[in-house]
Motif scaffolding. Structure first.
Motif, PDB file in Angstrom:
ATOM      1  N   THR A 498       0.533  -1.328   0.425  1.00  0.00           N
ATOM      2  CA  THR A 498      -0.247   0.046  -0.387  1.00  0.00           C
ATOM      3  C   THR A 498       0.936   0.773  -0.317  1.00  0.00           C
ATOM      4  N   ALA A 499       2.112   1.100   1.053  1.00  0.00           N
ATOM      5  CA  ALA A 499       2.488   2.156   1.177  1.00  0.00           C
ATOM      6  C   ALA A 499       3.273   2.976  -0.328  1.00  0.00           C
ATOM      7  N   LYS A 500       3.631   1.358  -1.375  1.00  0.00           N
ATOM      8  CA  LYS A 500       4.341   1.400  -2.844  1.00  0.00           C
ATOM      9  C   LYS A 500       3.360   1.945  -3.562  1.00  0.00           C
ATOM     10  N   ASP A 501       1.971   1.912  -3.466  1.00  0.00           N
ATOM     11  CA  ASP A 501       1.638   2.242  -4.120  1.00  0.00           C
ATOM     12  C   ASP A 501       0.442   3.931  -4.424  1.00  0.00           C
ATOM     13  N   THR A 502       1.330   4.174  -2.982  1.00  0.00           N
ATOM     14  CA  THR A 502       0.590   5.435  -2.879  1.00  0.00           C
ATOM     15  C   THR A 502       1.501   6.710  -3.938  1.00  0.00           C
ATOM     16  N   GLU A 503       0.331   7.555  -4.852  1.00  0.00           N
ATOM     17  CA  GLU A 503       1.044   8.775  -5.726  1.00  0.00           C
ATOM     18  C   GLU A 503       0.954   9.080  -5.242  1.00  0.00           C
ATOM     19  N   PHE A 504       2.637  10.409  -5.329  1.00  0.00           N
ATOM     20  CA  PHE A 504       2.349  11.796  -4.964  1.00  0.00           C
ATOM     21  C   PHE A 504       1.971  12.826  -6.434  1.00  0.00           C
ATOM     22  N   LYS A 505       1.821  14.572  -4.873  1.00  0.00           N
ATOM     23  CA  LYS A 505       1.190  14.642  -5.544  1.00  0.00           C
ATOM     24  C   LYS A 505       2.566  15.519  -6.353  1.00  0.00           C
ATOM     25  N   LYS A 506       1.814  16.371  -8.296  1.00  0.00           N
ATOM     26  CA  LYS A 506       2.787  16.802  -8.279  1.00  0.00           C
ATOM     27  C   LYS A 506       2.961  18.701  -8.301  1.00  0.00           C
ATOM     28  N   LYS A 507       4.552  18.685  -7.737  1.00  0.00           N
ATOM     29  CA  LYS A 507       4.902  19.789  -7.066  1.00  0.00           C
ATOM     30  C   LYS A 507       6.088  20.919  -8.383  1.00  0.00           C
ATOM     31  N   THR A 508       5.793  22.027  -7.785  1.00  0.00           N
ATOM     32  CA  THR A 508       6.944  23.242  -7.866  1.00  0.00           C
ATOM     33  C   THR A 508       7.902  22.884  -8.381  1.00  0.00           C
ATOM     34  N   LYS A 509       8.819  22.883  -9.457  1.00  0.00           N
ATOM     35  CA  LYS A 509      10.159  22.873  -9.885  1.00  0.00           C
ATOM     36  C   LYS A 509      11.235  22.784  -8.860  1.00  0.00           C
ATOM     37  N   GLY A 510      12.173  21.796  -9.066  1.00  0.00           N
ATOM     38  CA  GLY A 510      12.866  21.520  -7.627  1.00  0.00           C
ATOM     39  C   GLY A 510      12.517  20.697  -6.519  1.00  0.00           C
ATOM     40  N   GLU A 523      10.602   6.354   3.513  1.00  0.00           N
ATOM     41  CA  GLU A 523       9.557   7.167   4.832  1.00  0.00           C
ATOM     42  C   GLU A 523       8.569   6.194   4.934  1.00  0.00           C
ATOM     43  N   MET A 524       7.876   5.957   4.047  1.00  0.00           N
ATOM     44  CA  MET A 524       6.498   5.617   4.199  1.00  0.00           C
ATOM     45  C   MET A 524       6.519   4.095   3.900  1.00  0.00           C
ATOM     46  N   ILE A 525       7.345   3.281   3.281  1.00  0.00           N
ATOM     47  CA  ILE A 525       7.238   2.091   3.807  1.00  0.00           C
ATOM     48  C   ILE A 525       8.152   1.792   5.347  1.00  0.00           C
ATOM     49  N   ASP A 526       9.761   2.932   5.663  1.00  0.00           N
ATOM     50  CA  ASP A 526       9.201   2.711   6.999  1.00  0.00           C
ATOM     51  C   ASP A 526       8.350   2.848   8.036  1.00  0.00           C
ATOM     52  N   LYS A 527       7.680   3.664   7.787  1.00  0.00           N
ATOM     53  CA  LYS A 527       6.270   3.510   8.523  1.00  0.00           C
ATOM     54  C   LYS A 527       5.943   2.896   8.993  1.00  0.00           C
ATOM     55  N   ALA A 528       5.392   1.807   7.656  1.00  0.00           N
ATOM     56  CA  ALA A 528       4.590   1.036   7.543  1.00  0.00           C
ATOM     57  C   ALA A 528       5.162   0.325   8.339  1.00  0.00           C
ATOM     58  N   LYS A 529       6.303  -0.363   8.521  1.00  0.00           N
ATOM     59  CA  LYS A 529       6.552  -1.454   8.798  1.00  0.00           C
ATOM     60  C   LYS A 529       6.818  -0.963  10.294  1.00  0.00           C
ATOM     61  N   ARG A 530       7.157   0.388  10.830  1.00  0.00           N
ATOM     62  CA  ARG A 530       7.321   0.209  12.107  1.00  0.00           C
ATOM     63  C   ARG A 530       6.581  -0.252  13.216  1.00  0.00           C
ATOM     64  N   PRO A 531       5.421  -0.451  13.107  1.00  0.00           N
ATOM     65  CA  PRO A 531       4.701  -1.177  14.360  1.00  0.00           C
ATOM     66  C   PRO A 531       4.936  -2.335  14.293  1.00  0.00           C
TER      67      PRO A 531
END
Length: 568
Positions: A498-510, A523-531
Motif C-alpha cells: 500500500t505504501a509503495k503504490d501511494t501517488e505523490f502530488k506534482k510539486k513545483t520545480k526542484g 520513509e513511508m515504507i519504514d513508517k508502515a513497517k515500524r509498528p
C-alpha cells in the motif's frame, strides 16, 4: 405368553371414550312420550360414571407430564415472587393437562410387547408361537424369499415403511410394496451391487455398483451415473439436507447435493478402507468405523473429523444410532458390543456378544446379527441397561448380512446370503404415525405436496453439527486469538504494498526530483513497517524474560528433584 393386541386395545379405548363423552349432558335428556320415567335417571347416572372414569384416566396421564411436585408457596414472603411462581405453576399444570389430552385422543394406539408368564422367558418364544397368536395380516409379514443364485442381499426401507428396496450382490435390484407384498419392479444390472439407499421418497433410489453409484427411478430407468464417487462401498442419505453420502474403497468420503448435483464435500479419511457407515438421525453427522478400532464423525463443511474416539482394540464391524441420537452401539471383532452415551462420549454398557450388523428400532430395540443367529436386545425400564428380549435362528447355512427394522411396524427385515426374510418383533415400531412426517397411506397428490414442502424446508450443510440446538442461539464472545507469524508477515507485506503504490502530488520545480520522491517513498515504507517491528521486538523481550536462568532447567531431568527449593 401374552401378546397385547394393538388394534383391540385401540377400539376398546375408543368405544369407552365415545360412551364417556359429555356431548350429551343431562340438559339434553328429555322424556319422550311413552318412555318410562325410571329410565332417565339410570342413563344420567351411567353417563356421569363414565365421565368420571374418563377424567380419572386423564388425571393419571397428567402425572406423567408434570415436572415433579408443585412448589410450596406458603413460605414465600415476597408477594411479587409469589405471584410469578403461582402463574408459572398454573402454566405447568395446563401444559401437562394439554399433553395428556393429546396423548389420549391423538395417540390412541399403544405399542405391543411380549410378556412372559411365571418362569417363562421372552427370548425362548419362537416365531411359530407368535404367528399362531397374531391376526392374519400380521402373520403375512413372516416370510422367506430364497434367491441363492443372486445373494447376499442388502435392504432399505422408505421413511414411512411402505416400500422396500432389495439389492443382491450379483446385480439384482427389486422394489416391493410392503402393504400388499406386490413386486413393483425388478431389474438386473449385470454387475456387482454393494449397497442400496432410498432418496427422499420411493420414486428414486441409489445403488452402489461395481465402478460407480447409479440413481434409478421407480420404473428401473437409470437417471444418473455419479462417476465422481468412484467404487462405493456404502451409501447413506440425509433426508433433511438432501445429501447423498458415500464412502469408497479408497477411504474417500463424499457428500453430493441431489437437488442441484453439486459436490458439497470430498475428504480423505486417512484411516484406510472401511464399509461401516451410519448417519446420526439427530444431527446428520456421518460416523465411520475403521479397522484400527476408531470411530470418526464427519460433517460436509470440515475436512477433519469432529470426533475421533477409540471404541475397540480391533476393527469395528458395525455401528448404529438410537433414534434420539444420544446413544450409539458399536461392535468389534473381539466379540463385544458397546453402548455409548454421545453426550459424554463414554461407555455405559458392554455386552459379551459379536455382531456383524446392528440396527436400532423406533422404540429403542437393538437388533444384532451374526452368522445365522439374530438377537434382539431391549431396555423397557429406560435405565439404558439392555438385556436379551428375543432370539431367532435362520436356516443352517444362511449368513446374515444386514438387519433393518421397518418403520411404524413390528417387523425386522433380514438380508442374508440366500435372499431376504422378515420376522415379527412385538414392540419395535412406533404405533402412532404423524401424517405430516411420514404417512404410509399417502396418495400421489400428498407425496407431491410433501416433496415441495421438504424442498422448501431443506437445511443447508452448515447446520450439521454435533449439537444442533446451538443453531439460532447467540454466539458466546470468544477470547481474541493471537495472530500467527504468517498472518503478521502477510499483514506487513500488505501495508508495504500500500505504501509503495501511494501517488505523490506534482510539486513545483526542484521539489519534484526523482531522488526526493524515492526518499519520501522509503520513509513511508519504514513508517508502515515500524509498528510490526516494534511488536516483534516487544514479543522477543517478553520471551527472554520468561526464559531466565532456572536451576531446574539447567540440570538433567533425573537430577532436578535434588535441587534445593527456595524458602517461601
Amino acid at each position: 405368553m401374552q401378546i397385547i393386541n394393538n388394534m383391540a386395545a385401540f377400539w376398546n379405548s375408543f368405544d369407552s371414550e365415545i360412551s364417556g363423552c359429555d356431548c350429551l349432558g343431562d340438559s339434553h335428556l328429555r322424556q319422550a312420550p311413552g318412555d318410562s320415567i325410571a329410565s332417565v335417571p339410570y342413563i344420567s347416572v351411567t353417563m356421569a360414571a363414565k365421565k368420571e372414569n374418563s377424567d380419572d384416566e386423564v388425571d393419571e396421564k397428567v402425572k406423567k407430564y408434570l415436572r415433579g411436585e408443585a412448589a410450596n408457596l406458603e413460605g414465600v414472603k415476597d408477594k411479587k415472587l409469589k405471584g410469578q411462581l403461582a402463574v408459572r405453576e398454573d402454566l405447568y399444570g395446563k401444559s401437562a393437562k394439554t399433553a395428556a389430552k393429546i396423548e389420549k385422543w391423538l395417540l390412541p394406539s399403544e405399542g405391543g410387547y411380549l410378556e412372559a408368564e411365571g418362569i417363562e422367558k421372552t427370548w425362548r418364544i419362537k416365531q411359530e408361537s407368535i404367528a399362531r397368536e397374531v391376526d392374519i395380516l400380521s402373520s403375512r409379514n413372516q416370510y422367506d424369499i430364497v434367491l441363492p443364485e443372486l445373494g447376499p442381499y442388502t435392504l432399505d426401507f422408505t421413511s414411512n415403511g411402505r416400500y422396500m428396496a432389495a439389492a443382491g450382490r450379483k446385480g439384482h435390484l427389486a422394489i416391493v410394496d410392503m402393504k400388499t407384498l406386490n413386486l413393483i419392479k425388478e431389474i438386473q444390472v449385470r454387475e456387482t451391487v454393494r449397497d442400496v439407499a432410498y432418496l427422499h421418497n420411493e420414486l428414486f433410489f441409489a445403488a452402489a455398483q461395481k465402478k460407480y453409484p447409479y440413481i434409478y427411478n421407480r420404473e428401473g430407468t437409470e437417471l444418473h451415473c455419479l462417476k465422481e464417487h468412484g467404487p462405493v462401498l456404502r451409501l447413506q442419505f440425509l433426508k433433511n439436507h438432501f445429501l447423498l453420502a458415500s464412502i469408497n474403497k479408497f477411504g474417500q468420503l463424499r457428500y453430493q447435493d441431489v437437488t442441484m448435483g453439486e459436490m458439497i464435500g470430498n475428504f480423505r479419511t486417512g484411516l484406510g478402507r472401511t464399509d461401516v457407515m451410519q448417519v446420526n438421525p439427530f444431527n446428520g453427522v456421518v460416523a465411520l468405523g475403521h479397522s484400527s478400532g476408531t470411530v470418526t464423525m464427519w460433517k460436509p463443511t470440515s475436512s477433519v473429523p469432529l470426533v475421533k474416539m477409540l471404541c475397540h482394540p480391533g476393527p469395528v464391524s458395525s455401528l448404529a444410532f438410537h433414534p434420539n441420537g444420544h446413544l450409539m452401539a458399536t461392535s468389534g471383532r473381539e466379540n463385544k458390543i458397546k453402548i455409548w452415551d454421545l453426550r459424554k462420549f463414554e461407555v455405559i454398557q458392554t455386552l459379551p456378544c459379536h455382531a456383524k450388523t446392528l440396527n436400532f428400532s423406533q422404540k429403542g430395540l437393538l437388533a444384532a446379527g451374526t452368522g445365522s443367529f439374530i438377537q434382539i436386545l431391549a431396555d423397557f425400564s429406560g435405565s439404558q441397561n439392555y438385556s436379551s428380549y428375543m432370539t431367532h435362528s435362520m436356516a443352517k447355512g444362511y449368513q446374515v448380512g444386514k438387519v433393518l427394522f421397518r418403520p411404524y411396524e413390528d417387523i425386522l427385515g433380514i438380508g442374508h446370503s440366500m435372499g431376504w426374510s422378515s420376522i415379527l418383533i412385538p414392540g419395535s415400531g412406533e404405533p402412532n404415525f404423524d401424517s405430516w412426517v411420514a404417512n404410509p397411506f399417502e396418495t400421489s397428490k400428498q407425496r407431491r405436496e410433501k416433496e415441495v414442502h421438504s424442498l422448501l424446508d431443506k437445511l443447508p450443510p452448515e447446520t450439521i453439527m454435533l449439537d444442533p440446538t446451538k443453531v439460532g442461539t447467540v454466539r458466546v464472545p470468544q477470547k481474541k486469538e493471537k495472530p500467527t507469524k504468517k498472518d503478521v508477515e502477510a499483514e506487513m507485506e500488505a501495508a508495504i504494498e500500500t505504501a509503495k503504490d501511494t501517488e505523490f502530488k506534482k510539486k513545483t520545480k526542484g521539489r519534484n526530483k526523482p531522488s526526493k520522491r524515492a526518499k519520501k517513498r522509503r520513509e513511508m515504507i519504514d513508517k508502515a513497517k515500524r509498528p510490526f517491528l516494534e511488536q516483534q521486538t516487544q514479543e522477543h523481550e517478553t520471551s527472554r524474560k520468561k526464559q531466565k536462568t532456572n536451576p531446574e532447567t539447567e540440570m538433567p531431568k533425573s537430577l532436578q528433584r535434588f535441587v534445593r527449593q527456595k524458602a517461601t
